[in-house]
Write an enzyme that holds these catalytic residues in place. Structure first.
Site, short mmCIF file in Angstrom:
data_model
loop_
_atom_site.label_atom_id
_atom_site.label_comp_id
_atom_site.label_asym_id
_atom_site.label_seq_id
_atom_site.Cartn_x
_atom_site.Cartn_y
_atom_site.Cartn_z
CB THR A 5 -0.92 0.01 1.24
OG1 THR A 5 -1.69 -1.18 1.27
CG2 THR A 5 -1.84 1.21 1.22
CB THR A 6 3.82 2.20 2.02
OG1 THR A 6 3.17 1.62 3.14
CG2 THR A 6 4.47 3.49 2.45
CE1 TYR A 17 -16.81 1.12 -6.12
CE2 TYR A 17 -16.59 -0.37 -7.97
CZ TYR A 17 -17.22 0.69 -7.36
OH TYR A 17 -18.27 1.31 -7.98
CE1 TYR A 73 -2.25 -4.79 4.73
CE2 TYR A 73 -1.57 -4.40 2.47
CZ TYR A 73 -1.79 -3.93 3.75
OH TYR A 73 -1.56 -2.61 4.04
NE ARG A 106 -4.21 2.26 3.25
CZ ARG A 106 -3.94 3.38 2.61
NH1 ARG A 106 -4.52 3.66 1.46
NH2 ARG A 106 -3.09 4.26 3.12
CE LYS A 130 1.03 -4.36 6.43
NZ LYS A 130 1.41 -3.40 5.36
CB ILE A 136 4.77 -5.59 7.01
CG1 ILE A 136 5.25 -7.03 6.88
CG2 ILE A 136 4.91 -4.85 5.69
CD1 ILE A 136 4.45 -7.88 5.90
#
Length: 295
Positions: free
Chosen positions: A49-50, A111, A137, A142, A165, A207
């Site tokens: 994501t980062t 989504y 993850y 998000r 994660k 992480i």
């Protein structure tokens, strides 16, 4: 039998640096990876994501992975492959495996959210198509959906699922997954403000976003916890909390990019719809960042 983890300890979820014209900044990427390597981090995560993966082309992804593998030294390189299109996730996984990544980090679909049975089918389809070890993850804030405890336990039985994660911010969830999976699923904390508590529950490491700018301090939390020195881990966690909060005062990775630019490590450039950090949050981040770096 517990999965063999790709790593234990601390990995940075690395930002993707861009030049002022918006193109990939390869020298800055090499600098950022060198900082992680010199800090003796335990692994490197690219295109999470980062790393703004949704704004990158396949060609850019390939170049980032290639540079990461060339510069990472002994750190295993884990590549984000998540997508809300299973076919695209398979393409990302094939690319990462072909280039030599040690594993993949795969977020739940977003989504077009699915059911838990659809989520299992999604992950199994990716692993059937490309046998690259996977860290699941879980980041419902998000994506709008999470990995249910029993879903995590079922996926833990897959030989290529080697971790999860957990960025849900719920320690009860972490404990429930560890219990339901009978210790067979290594957990990595995905909330920088909860690394020590999550590891006290039995997590294998973190992480981390804050590791982009404070790798030594972040790794100190995980290393203390892994050594059984939980009071030391808690103290290191508490010392880092003001900087962590500043790094999440706006949508990540906006503050992380701002911080790295303040340190002269990359440009403060993001791809739309993300825009550079503004307002009093930026001033507070700068003050905290340099206070953190004082001896």
């Amino acid at each position: 039998m517990a999965a063999s983890p790709l790593f234990t300890g601390c990995a940075a979820a690395l930002v993707t640096p861009f030049l002022p014209d918006g193109s990939l900044d390869e020298p800055a990427l090499r600098r950022l990876i060198a900082m992680q390597r010199e800090s003796c981090m335990d692994a490197l995560v690219l295109l999470g994501t980062t790393g703004e993966p949704c704004a990158l082309s396949m060609e850019e992804r390939a170049r980032i992975i290639e540079i990461g593998l060339a510069e990472a030294g002994d750190m295993p390189v884990i590549v984000g492959t998540g997508s809300n299109d299973t076919r695209r996730a398979i393409q990302y996984a094939h690319q990462a495996k072909a280039l030599g990544a040690a594993g993949q980090l795969c977020v739940t679909p977003y989504y077009n959210k699915t059911t838990q049975s659809g989520l299992i089918a999604h992950y199994e389809a990716i692993l059937d198509a490309c046998p690259l070890p996977m860290i699941l993850y879980h980041v419902p804030a998000r994506t709008g959906m999470g990995i249910a405890v029993q879903t995590a336990a079922r996926l833990a039985a897959h030989p290529l699922v080697v971790g999860l994660k957990d960025a849900g911010g719920d320690l009860a969830y972490t404990a429930d997954v560890l219990h339901a999976a009978h210790g067979a699923l290594p957990i990595y904390c995905g909330n920088d403000d909860l690394i020590a508590p999550t590891m006290a529950c039995g997590a294998a490491g973190a992480i981390s976003v804050v590791a982009n700018v404070a790798p030594l301090q972040t790794a100190a939390i995980t290393r203390a916890a892994l050594s059984g020195c939980m009071a030391q881990a808690a103290s290191a966690q508490q010392a880092l909390l003001p900087l962590i909060r500043a790094l999440f005062s706006q949508v990540s990775p906006i503050p992380a990019k701002a911080a790295l630019s303040m340190l002269g490590l990359c440009h403060d450039v993001l791809r739309l719809p993300l825009t550079p950090m503004e307002g009093p949050e930026r001033e507070r981040l700068q003050a905290l960042l340099f206070a953190q770096r004082e001896p």
